[in-house]
Design a protein around this motif. Sequence first.
Motif, mmCIF file in Angstrom:
data_model
loop_
_atom_site.group_PDB
_atom_site.id
_atom_site.type_symbol
_atom_site.label_atom_id
_atom_site.label_comp_id
_atom_site.label_asym_id
_atom_site.label_seq_id
_atom_site.Cartn_x
_atom_site.Cartn_y
_atom_site.Cartn_z
ATOM 1 N N LYS A 131 12.329 7.627 -14.643
ATOM 2 C CA LYS A 131 11.642 8.931 -14.788
ATOM 3 C C LYS A 131 10.275 8.769 -15.466
ATOM 4 O O LYS A 131 9.320 9.449 -15.123
ATOM 5 N N LYS A 132 10.211 7.867 -16.456
ATOM 6 C CA LYS A 132 8.961 7.709 -17.210
ATOM 7 C C LYS A 132 7.848 7.171 -16.295
ATOM 8 O O LYS A 132 6.733 7.696 -16.299
ATOM 9 N N ALA A 133 8.170 6.165 -15.497
ATOM 10 C CA ALA A 133 7.157 5.604 -14.586
ATOM 11 C C ALA A 133 6.764 6.641 -13.542
ATOM 12 O O ALA A 133 5.596 6.750 -13.159
ATOM 13 N N GLU A 134 7.739 7.434 -13.100
ATOM 14 C CA GLU A 134 7.474 8.462 -12.092
ATOM 15 C C GLU A 134 6.475 9.485 -12.645
ATOM 16 O O GLU A 134 5.504 9.852 -11.993
ATOM 17 N N LYS A 135 6.730 9.897 -13.904
ATOM 18 C CA LYS A 135 5.922 10.944 -14.516
ATOM 19 C C LYS A 135 4.548 10.425 -14.975
ATOM 20 O O LYS A 135 3.519 11.010 -14.672
ATOM 21 N N GLN A 136 4.567 9.291 -15.689
ATOM 22 C CA GLN A 136 3.315 8.827 -16.295
ATOM 23 C C GLN A 136 2.458 7.987 -15.354
ATOM 24 O O GLN A 136 1.241 8.050 -15.406
ATOM 25 N N LEU A 137 3.096 7.176 -14.518
ATOM 26 C CA LEU A 137 2.304 6.273 -13.665
ATOM 27 C C LEU A 137 2.126 6.841 -12.252
ATOM 28 O O LEU A 137 1.266 6.393 -11.499
ATOM 29 N N LYS A 138 2.979 7.804 -11.902
ATOM 30 C CA LYS A 138 2.931 8.444 -10.567
ATOM 31 C C LYS A 138 2.884 7.403 -9.443
ATOM 32 O O LYS A 138 2.035 7.465 -8.547
ATOM 33 N N VAL A 139 3.784 6.461 -9.534
ATOM 34 C CA VAL A 139 3.857 5.408 -8.510
ATOM 35 C C VAL A 139 4.895 5.785 -7.455
ATOM 36 O O VAL A 139 5.832 6.528 -7.748
ATOM 37 N N PRO A 140 4.754 5.263 -6.236
ATOM 38 C CA PRO A 140 5.778 5.504 -5.225
ATOM 39 C C PRO A 140 7.051 4.689 -5.501
ATOM 40 O O PRO A 140 6.983 3.608 -6.092
ATOM 41 N N PHE A 141 8.188 5.231 -5.050
ATOM 42 C CA PHE A 141 9.469 4.516 -5.119
ATOM 43 C C PHE A 141 9.968 4.349 -3.693
ATOM 44 O O PHE A 141 9.777 5.241 -2.866
ATOM 45 N N TYR A 142 10.605 3.228 -3.418
ATOM 46 C CA TYR A 142 10.980 2.911 -2.041
ATOM 47 C C TYR A 142 12.496 2.762 -1.899
ATOM 48 O O TYR A 142 13.153 2.223 -2.790
ATOM 49 N N SER A 143 13.007 3.207 -0.741
ATOM 50 C CA SER A 143 14.432 3.005 -0.464
ATOM 51 C C SER A 143 14.627 1.569 0.039
ATOM 52 O O SER A 143 13.656 0.901 0.444
ATOM 53 N N ILE A 144 15.873 1.128 0.057
ATOM 54 C CA ILE A 144 16.170 -0.236 0.530
ATOM 55 C C ILE A 144 15.789 -0.381 2.001
ATOM 56 O O ILE A 144 15.117 -1.353 2.387
ATOM 57 N N ILE A 145 16.207 0.590 2.805
ATOM 58 C CA ILE A 145 15.958 0.486 4.255
ATOM 59 C C ILE A 145 14.458 0.457 4.544
ATOM 60 O O ILE A 145 13.968 -0.357 5.331
ATOM 61 N N GLU A 146 13.730 1.365 3.872
ATOM 62 C CA GLU A 146 12.277 1.418 4.048
ATOM 63 C C GLU A 146 11.639 0.068 3.667
ATOM 64 O O GLU A 146 10.816 -0.485 4.407
ATOM 65 N N SER A 147 12.044 -0.479 2.534
ATOM 66 C CA SER A 147 11.462 -1.750 2.066
ATOM 67 C C SER A 147 11.809 -2.896 3.012
ATOM 68 O O SER A 147 10.947 -3.707 3.358
ATOM 69 N N LEU A 148 13.075 -2.950 3.425
ATOM 70 C CA LEU A 148 13.491 -4.054 4.303
ATOM 71 C C LEU A 148 12.776 -3.964 5.646
ATOM 72 O O LEU A 148 12.378 -4.976 6.222
ATOM 73 N N ASN A 149 12.607 -2.728 6.144
ATOM 74 C CA ASN A 149 11.903 -2.568 7.419
ATOM 75 C C ASN A 149 10.458 -3.024 7.307
ATOM 76 O O ASN A 149 9.940 -3.697 8.198
ATOM 77 N N LYS A 150 9.814 -2.673 6.193
ATOM 78 C CA LYS A 150 8.419 -3.100 6.001
ATOM 79 C C LYS A 150 8.374 -4.620 5.896
ATOM 80 O O LYS A 150 7.502 -5.272 6.451
ATOM 81 N N MET A 151 9.343 -5.182 5.191
ATOM 82 C CA MET A 151 9.417 -6.622 5.004
ATOM 83 C C MET A 151 9.583 -7.313 6.369
ATOM 84 O O MET A 151 8.928 -8.299 6.671
ATOM 85 N N LYS A 152 10.439 -6.736 7.199
ATOM 86 C CA LYS A 152 10.706 -7.322 8.514
ATOM 87 C C LYS A 152 9.456 -7.251 9.397
ATOM 88 O O LYS A 152 9.087 -8.217 10.048
ATOM 89 N N GLY A 153 8.790 -6.117 9.340
ATOM 90 C CA GLY A 153 7.564 -5.926 10.116
ATOM 91 C C GLY A 153 6.498 -6.920 9.729
ATOM 92 O O GLY A 153 5.719 -7.372 10.573
ATOM 93 N N ASN A 154 6.495 -7.308 8.476
ATOM 94 C CA ASN A 154 5.457 -8.224 7.991
ATOM 95 C C ASN A 154 5.838 -9.683 8.202
ATOM 96 O O ASN A 154 5.007 -10.560 8.048
#
Length: 293
Positions: A269-292
């Motif tokens: 929650k702290k990183a979400e609120k203060q750093l406003k960074v994106p968070f990724y699901s497993i499927i999304e990350s693995l798909n991006k990894m596979k594409g690359n």
Amino acid sequence: MNVLIIGVNGMFGEECTRLLSRKHSISGCDLQEKLEYDADVNYCSMDITDQKALLATIANINPEIVINCAAYTDVDGSEINRELARKVNVGGVGNILKALSGSQTKLIHISTDYVFDGSQGPYDEDQPTKAVNYYGRTKLEGEELIRKSEIPWAIVRTNVLFGNTTTQKASFVRWVIDKLQRFETISVVNDQFGNPTWTYGLAEVMERIIDLNATGLFHYAGKDYVSRFEFALKIAGVFGLDPMLIRKTTTRALNQKAPRPYKAGLTCKKAEKQLKVPFYSIIESLNKMKGNA
Ligand SMILES: NC(=O)c1ccc[n+]([C@@H]2O[C@H](COP(=O)([O-])OP(=O)(O)OC[C@H]3O[C@@H](n4cnc5c(N)ncnc54)[C@H](OP(=O)(O)O)[C@@H]3O)[C@@H](O)[C@H]2O)c1
């Protein structure tokens, strides 16, 4: 900015280099003789347990930011090679702090959810720590040295890293893919939980910490809280591998050298609120990894 990445040949060091070199000037060091992938890095070979060499390197580079991705990361190995694990994960951190003392250089350090005992995860930044294995204890001691220091610092705890880097020294994903591609059966525990984290997302956290000049302790992890067994099934799914080769087991039956926290993982929650960074699901990350890949 002039950024020094220590452990630049590691899985996260490489990801960090790839993202940050778009905007920053990168120097890097690690144990190996040369940079192990192609990137614009001013590289030098250096062991963080060698205090003299570290002092000279940092004085020479004069970085504005140091990102410490170097660690002795073998969790089971840490039970056997206790002295080395301590020398790197505690002594090495102490040496970095000595080299930076009196300066305004910020240290960004990577730590782990293994600083918790796994009785009630996922954990936020305010929950009490209590490592159950030697690796976790050394990482916690390293954190404590930094928290007591006078230099500007940020510590980011993460867990179960995976990514698309050349170097895959400590990647569960690479292990699963390699085994299943060779049609080997694997036994994966269904009682250790965490939220697997795409290294690219963690590199974005480094970028935000630099941009915002943020300090303090942050947790950063992926969106999905799963057992290792569920994670392995998702890997098989995305990479088109046979899920029937994945057998369910328990931590007790696997009998790993180092005890593991069962319900580990992090809330962010702290990183979400203060750093406003994106968070990724497993499927999304693995798909991006596979594409690359
Ligand atoms: N991988 C994970 O799932 C995970 C989860 C939570 C937290 N973390 C933390 O994230 C950080 C990065 O992990 P990673 O997965 O990228 O690890 P990694 O791939 O093992 O990279 C660590 C790098 O540090 C180097 N190193 C080891 N001892 C050193 C020394 N004395 N001096 C200089 N460099 C040294 C290693 O070289 P050698 O390979 O030659 O030893 C390696 O290149 C670590 O702090 C780790 O504790 C990792």
